[in-house]
Design an enzyme around this catalytic site. Structure first.
Site, PDB file in Angstrom:
ATOM      1  N   ASP A 154       0.267  -1.272  -0.004  1.00  0.00           N
ATOM      2  CA  ASP A 154      -0.192  -0.031  -0.037  1.00  0.00           C
ATOM      3  C   ASP A 154       0.919   1.172   0.178  1.00  0.00           C
ATOM      4  OD1 ASP A 154       0.774   0.147   2.708  1.00  0.00           O
ATOM      5  OD2 ASP A 154      -0.587  -0.779   3.185  1.00  0.00           O
ATOM      6  N   ARG A 224       0.761   6.544  -0.392  1.00  0.00           N
ATOM      7  CA  ARG A 224       0.033   5.718   0.426  1.00  0.00           C
ATOM      8  C   ARG A 224      -1.188   5.374   0.038  1.00  0.00           C
ATOM      9  NH1 ARG A 224      -2.825   2.467   2.787  1.00  0.00           N
ATOM     10  NH2 ARG A 224      -2.358   1.897   5.375  1.00  0.00           N
ATOM     11  N   ASP A 229      -5.620  -1.025   3.327  1.00  0.00           N
ATOM     12  CA  ASP A 229      -4.450  -1.215   4.537  1.00  0.00           C
ATOM     13  C   ASP A 229      -3.959  -2.770   3.964  1.00  0.00           C
ATOM     14  OD1 ASP A 229      -2.379  -0.979   6.414  1.00  0.00           O
ATOM     15  OD2 ASP A 229      -4.131  -1.245   8.013  1.00  0.00           O
ATOM     16  N   GLU A 232       1.747  -6.136   6.677  1.00  0.00           N
ATOM     17  CA  GLU A 232       2.705  -5.513   6.494  1.00  0.00           C
ATOM     18  C   GLU A 232       3.427  -6.915   5.335  1.00  0.00           C
ATOM     19  OE1 GLU A 232       3.893  -2.391   7.970  1.00  0.00           O
ATOM     20  OE2 GLU A 232       1.790  -1.866   7.754  1.00  0.00           O
ATOM     21  N   ARG A 266       3.703  11.107   3.989  1.00  0.00           N
ATOM     22  CA  ARG A 266       2.702  10.730   2.560  1.00  0.00           C
ATOM     23  C   ARG A 266       2.286  11.200   1.632  1.00  0.00           C
ATOM     24  NH1 ARG A 266       3.292   4.588   4.740  1.00  0.00           N
ATOM     25  NH2 ARG A 266       1.666   5.811   5.724  1.00  0.00           N
TER      26      ARG A 266
END
Length: 333
Positions: A154, A224, A229, A232, A266
């Site tokens: 993302d 972003r 989302d 990670e 961002r």
């Protein structure tokens, strides 16, 4: 020798050193699985032989297998352009063999590491809106995206030419001066001086890029993706999310609608690539959550729900950990 097959095999069939998610041909399912099928169709056209080992994946006889390859070969040669992605190849095989047993179709696709029919998604191909939607601060067109600029599923770093109206009026004078001096240093072949000047430009948030043999001064933006989302990098499906975003945007020019800036500096925005809304692709492929805490768009929730129902990507797990929970838990000492 079919021209389409010869061209595709020569262009795409390259070995990979990444041993994750490999099919029996030793190729990455996400990137070059299609070239393994092209290679075998190429061989079938010459020898009329199906690949060894396929029988372990399908239930029908070798005679039936040869009939499939004959049909797929003909369809492949007629396709304009021929399949170039795993999704393209999977759709072609699924369509040609739609009257055959499900076990055979899925077995053949699995043999090549191609997506199974239930995991394929249809993406909208609507152009970005002509007029700026409510809340958009500004928009810009990026230069082609370097693959190294995709940090995760993302976040992406892009560059925008200083000739773009959004950027042109705010370029610091010292950056323009350094760019001119660098060009003159390169003409003199004083590359040490040129490199030092370029580092000064980079430290100011700009860079000189070579685009089609032309040097372009460009400003750096970190983006972003708004409303989603992704896992990670250290989380399950984090790598797959980064690879999918990379596959969508690498070497492409993007249209970015910027809505604001986050606490990390961002730009928060919507991305469009060749008419495809990037956030839609990530959600439908099960490689991101709808970030409902920051974005209430109903359509994002709808696309996430579709992926959940198909159990695609991270939704193959009954209760995947949310990235915002993961970040919270991993901040603790």
């Amino acid at each position: 020798m079919g021209n389409a097959l010869g061209y595709l095999y020569g262009k795409c069939c390259k070995p990979t050193t990444d041993d994750d998610s490999l099919g029996p041909h030793g190729v990455s399912a996400a990137t070059v699985g299609v070239s393994a099928l092209a290679h075998d169709l190429f061989n079938f056209e010459i020898t009329s032989q199906v690949p060894e080992g396929l029988g372990r994946y399908v239930v029908s006889s070798r005679k039936a297998q040869a009939n499939w390859y004959r049909k797929i070969l003909e369809a492949w040669k007629q396709a304009k352009p021929p399949p170039q992605t795993a999704e393209d190849a999977s759709r072609l095989v699924t369509e040609i063999l739609k009257r055959h047993q499900k076990a055979d179709v899925e077995g053949l696709l699995s043999f090549y590491g191609l997506p199974l029919p239930h995991t394929l998604v249809e993406l909208s191909t609507e152009a970005p809106p002509d007029s700026l939607p409510e809340g958009v601060l500004f928009e810009f067109q990026t230069l082609p995206v370097d693959p190294k600029a995709v940090a995760d599923g993302d976040t992406i770093t892009v560059y925008v030419s200083t000739s773009d109206p959004v950027v042109s009026s705010s370029v610091p004078r010292e950056v323009n001066v350094a760019a001119v001096k660098r060009a003159k240093a390169r003409e003199r072949k004083d590359y040490t001086k040129a490199d030092a000047l370029h580092q000064k430009i980079i430290d100011s948030g700009y860079r000189v890029l070579n685009i089609q043999n032309e040097e372009v001064l460009a400003r750096k933006f970190r983006i972003r993706l708004r409303g989603i989302d992704a896992p990670e990098s250290q989380m399950p499906f984090g790598k797959e999310a980064q690879e999918e975003l990379l596959k969508i945007v690498q070497w492409k020019s993007l249209k970015v609608l910027v809505y604001g800036e986050d606490r990390y500096g961002r730009c928060v925005g919507d991305l469009y690539c060749n008419g495809v809304f990037v956030q839609e692709a990530m959600l439908k492929k099960g490689l991101a959550w709808h970030y409902v805490a920051y974005d209430k768009r109903i359509v994002l929730a709808k696309w996430e729900k579709e992926a959940r129902q198909k159990r695609i990507g991270l939704w193959a797990s009954s209760n995947p950990e949310k990235p915002w929970d993961w970040r919270k838990n991993n901040r603790r000492e």
